[in-house]
Design a protein around this motif. Sequence first.
Motif, mmCIF file in Angstrom:
data_model
loop_
_atom_site.group_PDB
_atom_site.id
_atom_site.type_symbol
_atom_site.label_atom_id
_atom_site.label_comp_id
_atom_site.label_asym_id
_atom_site.label_seq_id
_atom_site.Cartn_x
_atom_site.Cartn_y
_atom_site.Cartn_z
ATOM 1 N N UNK A 44 -2.230 46.343 16.136
ATOM 2 C CA UNK A 44 -3.623 46.005 16.441
ATOM 3 C C UNK A 44 -3.705 44.833 17.407
ATOM 4 N N UNK A 45 -4.772 44.819 18.214
ATOM 5 C CA UNK A 45 -4.975 43.731 19.157
ATOM 6 C C UNK A 45 -5.135 42.397 18.463
ATOM 7 N N UNK A 46 -5.867 42.387 17.338
ATOM 8 C CA UNK A 46 -6.084 41.136 16.605
ATOM 9 C C UNK A 46 -4.761 40.567 16.100
ATOM 10 N N UNK A 47 -3.879 41.440 15.609
ATOM 11 C CA UNK A 47 -2.578 40.982 15.121
ATOM 12 C C UNK A 47 -1.760 40.387 16.247
ATOM 13 N N UNK A 48 -1.770 41.057 17.383
ATOM 14 C CA UNK A 48 -1.014 40.532 18.524
ATOM 15 C C UNK A 48 -1.561 39.171 18.956
ATOM 16 N N UNK A 49 -2.884 39.012 18.896
ATOM 17 C CA UNK A 49 -3.470 37.706 19.210
ATOM 18 C C UNK A 49 -2.963 36.635 18.245
ATOM 19 N N UNK A 50 -2.895 36.995 16.966
ATOM 20 C CA UNK A 50 -2.430 36.036 15.961
ATOM 21 C C UNK A 50 -0.983 35.637 16.224
ATOM 22 N N UNK A 51 -0.142 36.602 16.582
ATOM 23 C CA UNK A 51 1.256 36.290 16.864
ATOM 24 C C UNK A 51 1.379 35.438 18.130
ATOM 25 N N UNK A 52 0.545 35.731 19.132
ATOM 26 C CA UNK A 52 0.557 34.915 20.355
ATOM 27 C C UNK A 52 0.142 33.477 20.038
ATOM 28 N N UNK A 53 -0.854 33.330 19.156
ATOM 29 C CA UNK A 53 -1.290 31.992 18.757
ATOM 30 C C UNK A 53 -0.169 31.258 18.025
ATOM 31 N N UNK A 54 0.572 31.994 17.190
ATOM 32 C CA UNK A 54 1.686 31.379 16.458
ATOM 33 C C UNK A 54 2.739 30.845 17.426
ATOM 34 N N UNK A 55 3.038 31.628 18.465
ATOM 35 C CA UNK A 55 4.020 31.190 19.461
ATOM 36 C C UNK A 55 3.539 29.931 20.172
ATOM 37 N N UNK A 56 2.262 29.919 20.555
ATOM 38 C CA UNK A 56 1.700 28.756 21.254
ATOM 39 C C UNK A 56 1.720 27.514 20.363
ATOM 40 N N UNK A 57 1.317 27.668 19.105
ATOM 41 C CA UNK A 57 1.296 26.528 18.184
ATOM 42 C C UNK A 57 2.706 26.024 17.888
ATOM 43 N N UNK A 58 3.633 26.964 17.753
ATOM 44 C CA UNK A 58 5.025 26.590 17.510
ATOM 45 C C UNK A 58 5.562 25.766 18.689
ATOM 46 N N UNK A 59 5.213 26.202 19.918
ATOM 47 C CA UNK A 59 5.657 25.491 21.118
ATOM 48 C C UNK A 59 5.079 24.083 21.190
ATOM 49 N N UNK A 60 3.933 23.875 20.547
ATOM 50 C CA UNK A 60 3.299 22.555 20.543
ATOM 51 C C UNK A 60 3.819 21.663 19.411
ATOM 52 N N UNK A 61 4.765 22.190 18.627
ATOM 53 C CA UNK A 61 5.386 21.361 17.600
ATOM 54 C C UNK A 61 4.847 21.540 16.193
ATOM 55 N N UNK A 62 4.028 22.536 15.971
ATOM 56 C CA UNK A 62 3.491 22.782 14.632
ATOM 57 C C UNK A 62 4.441 23.643 13.783
ATOM 58 N N UNK A 63 4.373 23.462 12.509
ATOM 59 C CA UNK A 63 4.896 24.458 11.568
ATOM 60 C C UNK A 63 3.761 25.434 11.316
ATOM 61 N N UNK A 64 3.997 26.718 11.518
ATOM 62 C CA UNK A 64 2.912 27.705 11.500
ATOM 63 C C UNK A 64 3.017 28.595 10.266
ATOM 64 N N UNK A 65 1.916 28.691 9.552
ATOM 65 C CA UNK A 65 1.796 29.600 8.406
ATOM 66 C C UNK A 65 0.663 30.568 8.680
ATOM 67 N N UNK A 66 0.930 31.856 8.495
ATOM 68 C CA UNK A 66 -0.106 32.882 8.601
ATOM 69 C C UNK A 66 -0.526 33.277 7.196
ATOM 70 N N UNK A 67 -1.808 33.085 6.893
ATOM 71 C CA UNK A 67 -2.356 33.498 5.599
ATOM 72 C C UNK A 67 -3.036 34.843 5.777
ATOM 73 N N UNK A 68 -2.576 35.842 5.039
ATOM 74 C CA UNK A 68 -3.105 37.201 5.194
ATOM 75 C C UNK A 68 -3.031 37.928 3.864
#
Length: 375
Positions: free
Chosen positions: A21-45
């Motif tokens: 799904x497009x929404x899922x791909x957006x979420x994964x793209x956001x995770x990559x961006x946040x990870x690159x900024x130094x965050x620990x990323x958790x997806x709640x689903x």
Amino acid sequence: MIPDSQAPLAVIAIRQVEKSTGASRNAFEQAIALKALGYRVVILAERGRRELAEAVGAELIRLKRWPFKGPFRRFWFNRRVQAWCRRHRPAMMVSHGDVETPDVVYMHNCVHLASQRIHGRDLPSGHEVAAIHDHVLKGGKFRHLAVNSRLMAVDFRDRYGIDESRIEISYPGYDPEIFNLERATAGRLVRRRELGIEDDTRLIGLITSGNFTKRNVAGFVEMAAGLEQRLPGRCRFLVVGKDDFSPYQREAEQAGIAERFIWRTTVSDVETLYGALDVFVLPAHIEEFGRVSLEAMACGTPVLLSRTTGAAELLEADHADLILDSLDTQGWVERIESLMTVSDLESLGAELAELVGDYSYHRQTEKLKASFRGL
């Protein structure tokens, strides 16, 4: 690099994360961006595949799902996310529309506008998705609202009275390693043979994830009937997606063009389908963006898009002639015929592939990172 144990926590709240799904791909793209900024990323689903989250450096935590349909299950998810966040105190919280957040909400659809465009009527009171979207957007707790297109930005601005300064248009990106001229061209002949398309036959296709009513597959069949009258025997028509084909197959039979159609469910190597096409069409009554349009253009396939498709906004400056009203069947027939008989499709496709280079996944990720830095 900061160890995860010391890194600030970012939460992405989205009910389902499936790669298709497009929404899922957006979420994964956001995770990559946040990870690159130094965050620990958790997806709640409530539903998702752990390995897909781990592939982008995120941790997937599944929350208990309310088992019955109705608005309450959306509000239940919101409550479970808020309870988790009270315990873990994230530094950043990204909502995908079903959750209140003090940070940023990413919206993927305009359910009220869609009902008006598709069915010509307002949604009934208590509609499951509309209820939670209204709650989140009217509540206005967020600092920032990100949307897929200007179409969405205008609707939310007017419908909810959200100031334009709080709204950002964030176009989805595409993966240039998969969707490119080389891969599409390399697979063209094999895919056309598999579909039974002769060398002198033009293949016109509507490729989508599903929801054929929203994407106006009925209108596409009408266009096909008109084209068959103008260019008898010269075109074939392909519909790809997950939905019930039967009403549209009956429509094609009644129009006497059933043998001109090919119907397929979604495939993993969709770039070869884009490459097999001569023209991609999306006459959607509403498509908040339409990543398939972006992918088709990246593959060098000429496109015709409805005015109510968000991706059409990318064409307005230089290719406005490729944008039509979704209900103007005769206009679509004439434009497709013109493309078939007059235009240099290969040159047009190359122009479009160059145009969308600015919207590749990598460039959109950089824009996402800049947006998160701003928060």
